[in-house]
Every structure is written in structure tokens, then in C-alpha cells.
Motif scaffolding. Sequence first.
Motif, PDB file in Angstrom:
ATOM      1  N   THR A  60       5.792  14.579   2.237  1.00 17.00           N
ATOM      2  CA  THR A  60       5.690  13.927   3.543  1.00 17.00           C
ATOM      3  C   THR A  60       4.227  13.708   3.925  1.00 17.00           C
ATOM      4  O   THR A  60       3.854  12.636   4.421  1.00 17.00           O
ATOM      5  CB  THR A  60       6.393  14.758   4.618  1.00 17.00           C
ATOM      6  N   THR A  64       2.374  10.001   4.585  1.00 11.29           N
ATOM      7  CA  THR A  64       2.085   9.682   5.990  1.00 11.29           C
ATOM      8  C   THR A  64       1.000   8.619   6.175  1.00 11.29           C
ATOM      9  O   THR A  64       1.173   7.696   6.979  1.00 11.29           O
ATOM     10  CB  THR A  64       1.726  10.960   6.765  1.00 11.29           C
ATOM     11  N   ALA A  67       2.526   5.173   5.844  1.00 12.47           N
ATOM     12  CA  ALA A  67       3.715   4.836   6.624  1.00 12.47           C
ATOM     13  C   ALA A  67       3.420   3.671   7.566  1.00 12.47           C
ATOM     14  O   ALA A  67       2.315   3.522   8.079  1.00 12.47           O
ATOM     15  CB  ALA A  67       4.177   6.051   7.419  1.00 12.47           C
ATOM     16  N   SER A  79       8.457   5.334  12.097  1.00 12.31           N
ATOM     17  CA  SER A  79       7.440   5.200  11.078  1.00 12.31           C
ATOM     18  C   SER A  79       8.088   5.501   9.731  1.00 12.31           C
ATOM     19  O   SER A  79       8.481   6.637   9.464  1.00 12.31           O
ATOM     20  CB  SER A  79       6.289   6.164  11.363  1.00 12.31           C
ATOM     21  N   MET A  80       8.193   4.480   8.915  1.00 12.93           N
ATOM     22  CA  MET A  80       8.914   4.600   7.636  1.00 12.93           C
ATOM     23  C   MET A  80       7.929   4.805   6.485  1.00 12.93           C
ATOM     24  O   MET A  80       6.879   4.176   6.430  1.00 12.93           O
ATOM     25  CB  MET A  80       9.746   3.343   7.400  1.00 12.93           C
ATOM     26  N   PRO A  81       8.306   5.711   5.552  1.00  9.52           N
ATOM     27  CA  PRO A  81       9.550   6.470   5.484  1.00  9.52           C
ATOM     28  C   PRO A  81       9.456   7.879   6.048  1.00  9.52           C
ATOM     29  O   PRO A  81      10.389   8.665   5.908  1.00  9.52           O
ATOM     30  CB  PRO A  81       9.779   6.532   3.975  1.00  9.52           C
ATOM     31  N   VAL A  82       8.347   8.238   6.694  1.00  2.00           N
ATOM     32  CA  VAL A  82       8.083   9.648   6.945  1.00  2.00           C
ATOM     33  C   VAL A  82       8.877  10.238   8.119  1.00  2.00           C
ATOM     34  O   VAL A  82       9.279  11.399   8.069  1.00  2.00           O
ATOM     35  CB  VAL A  82       6.569   9.901   7.141  1.00  2.00           C
ATOM     36  N   GLU A  83       9.094   9.463   9.185  1.00  5.34           N
ATOM     37  CA  GLU A  83       9.809  10.047  10.326  1.00  5.34           C
ATOM     38  C   GLU A  83      11.247  10.431   9.985  1.00  5.34           C
ATOM     39  O   GLU A  83      11.702  11.506  10.390  1.00  5.34           O
ATOM     40  CB  GLU A  83       9.733   9.120  11.539  1.00  5.34           C
TER      41      GLU A  83
END
Length: 474
Positions: A60, A64, A67, A79-83
Amino acid sequence: MMPWLKKNSAVITAVVITAAFLLLNFLLLTKDVYWLFLLPLAGLVLALFMLKFETGLLVTALLTPFAVDFALLPGMELSMPVEPMMILFSVMFIFRVLVQPGYDRRLLRHPVSVAVLAMLVWMLFTSATSQLPDVSFKYFAARLWFVIPFYFAGAQIFRNRERARQFVFCYAFSLIVVILISTAKTLGNFHDLQTLHRVMQPFYNDHTAYGCVIALFIPVVFHYMLSYEGRGWVRLLLIAGFAALVTGLLFSYSRAAWISVLGTAAVYVAIRMGVKVKWLVTLFGLSIALFFVYQSDVLYKLGKNKQDSSYDISGQVKSISNISTDASNLERLNRWASAMRMVKEEPLLGCGPGTYQFLYARYQRSYQLSVISTNSGNRGNAHSEYIGPLTEQGIPGAALMLAIFLLTFVTGVRVYRTAADSRQGRLALAFTLSLLTYYIHGIFNNFLDTDKLSVPFWAFTAVIVALDVYTEKK
């Protein structure tokens, strides 16, 4: 090679199945069913968190900086893909704690943790009393999936000092890639300040957040660069990475980021000289008090500065104190003045978490507007990590945020001065100084509602708490 394959067979199997599923979707499904492509990726992330829980946190951090915001549904942007990964990580962490009780309660009883929990409770309460409850509860939910993985889970994971180093390197590696891309764009646009402020997009929204996160990593990467005792080529990579961070900071054209690094350097010298923390805090408070006592004289002097923001670095430095013509400085003062008018109406509960940008327009005054002022609420928030919570969560909310900052700073300096192992002490000081850049930068901007800054901020705070709990003292 074979032992590595056996050790990671489950993850490799998940990757192969995911690739096969993606290929099948591409060949058989219509192009209108894009969301099905997310299913195998979600399965891969789920397998990663189940089989390699700590590795999931590092992945992750690695993703970040890359993202980008994506509107999944009307009114729902992530916020893709981290959220989505943070949400999944939070759920799995809570499930693990409930099913296998083993979370170290010393971490929960730590003063910083108590302040963080109190902040979350008060934020939930003020969300219920908010003028825009739907906005506030979304804001509160986002704060949960920032804090749970990177602070509460991180505090236990970072008991292993190696995990803390890996976290820093994962985020810093991706950040340096973004810096190289942004710097390459900068080289051909030195005479266009507006372009220079946007070269870091789409990874970072503007140059202020970009400069802020670079400043955050400079002290801790500098520490790892000096303390590394391994292979020579790795040290060369660390030196090159640190040079990239300094270059990125310079060309971020973020005056607040420059101030935060210089201020942190001054505090570092004071700490090394043995100045007590209480005197540093007293000096900070005294400076603010003197400003308010002599604010008329100070503002008069600042008002005589006519230097606007400039692509020339010396001109950019001179524009820091220009409050007469510089649009950025004028707009910041406008936001602060609007915020204080809002505080007078709701000093205890505030207007609700995350609602300032939608409500402040009617509190503006025509004589304070700048050329970049707006009534649409689409250009950010209160521009202060101290005034923002004061406006949205009242005096208790601002006090709790300030308490988190002060308690973390005091804890980090205490570990530095009392650790039996001086290496652990220096590590604590490095993370403390990194966070101090954000505490200073927070006077001018607030970014804890974004994943880009929240991920390292809460993780660094967790590292300091873990060092305090698990480091042997003198």
C-alpha cells in the motif's frame, strides 16, 4: 530459487489465477463491463492481506504516490487503488484483533494513542452535529481507514525496526520516481510558473502537497543514508535518492515546504545543544503571542513587500512575506479570516468535519478577496492544520489535534535522549524531525484528509510510539 517458490507458492498461485481471469474477461466479455476486471484484482489483494498481512501494508505504501482519484459512483470518489486496500486492511485488522486477542495494550494506553482515540470519538460526535452530516460521516470514515492501518496496526508491525525501514523505502522509492517525472517536466517550463505548479499531476494535486511530502521524507532518508553500514552500492543509491528528494524540494516551488525544512533544521540544532522540550514549546507559544500583540506593526511591514510568486527561486523566497499582492498569500489570509468568523458562531462543536470548503463562501468579505477566490468550494479547505479542526470541530477538536502533535514530538525527543541503544534514539529523532516538518507546514496547509500525506504521517507517528514502548531506556 526452489525454496523461494515454495515459500511464496500461495501468492504466486493467486497471481496466476488473476492473470488467467483477466485474460478470460478480455476475450469473452463485452467492453462495457469494465468493473468485472476489478474482481480478480480484489481477490489478489485479499489473498495478499490474508497470507502476507504486513507485506500488504508495504505494498500500500509503495502504491500510494502513484494513486489517482477515481469516481466510482456519483458523489463517491476514492484514491485508486490504495483507498480500497486501506478499507480492506482495516476490516481485516479489526477481525484479527477480535478473533485472536493479542494486541499489545501498552500501545493503546500510550498518551499518543489516547489522544488519537479521543480525536476519533470527538470527530464522530461532531459529525452527528454537523451542518452537512453526509459530508462529515464520509470524512470520518476516511480518517478511520487512514488511522487504523497505519497507526494502530502500524504501531505493532513497526515493533520490528526492519519493517519501519522497509515502509520508508517503499514510499520513498515511488516518490522519487514521481520526482524524476516531475523534474523532467520542469526542465522545459522554467518561465511558466503555472505549469511548474502542476508538473506533479496527476500523482499529486498541486505543488504544495508535493513539496510537503518531500520535506516529510528528507530527515528520515538522511538518517538512513548516514547510518547504513551495508554494501557500498546500496549507500550510493541512498545518496542518489536523497539528492533526488532535495532536488524535488527545490523545484516544488513550495515556500511552506522550504520553511518547514529550515525550521526543522533549527530545532534539530537546539535539541543537539540540549535545549529542553518545554523551552522549545514555550518559545513557539511566545512567538505566536507576540505576533498577536504586535500584529498591526507586523502586517504593516509585510504589506510593503510587493514581490509576487516567481519561477526565480530568489523571487519565490522574497514573496513569502508578501501579503499585499501575492494571490496565494492573500487567499490564505482570506480563508483564515473566514474560518475565524465561522468559529465565532460555533466555537464548541464547529460546522462539522470536512464541511469548511462547502460553507465558508458566505463568510468571505469583498475587501479580502483575491484573484483566485471562489464561492464554489472547489479550491481546498482552511489552509491550516490548526485552524481547520478549530473551524470544523470546535475548540476541543483543535486542542486534540495539537495534543497529538505535541505528545508525539515530546515522545520522540524523550526516546532520543533516554534510549539505552543510541541507534534507536537517533532513529526516533529522525522520525520526529520528519513529523516536525509537517507540524510546521501545517500552519500554512492541511493535507491529512488525503492519502498521500496521511499514509506516511500516521505511520511515522506509529514508529515513534513503537520505539517508545519497545526500546529499552537508560
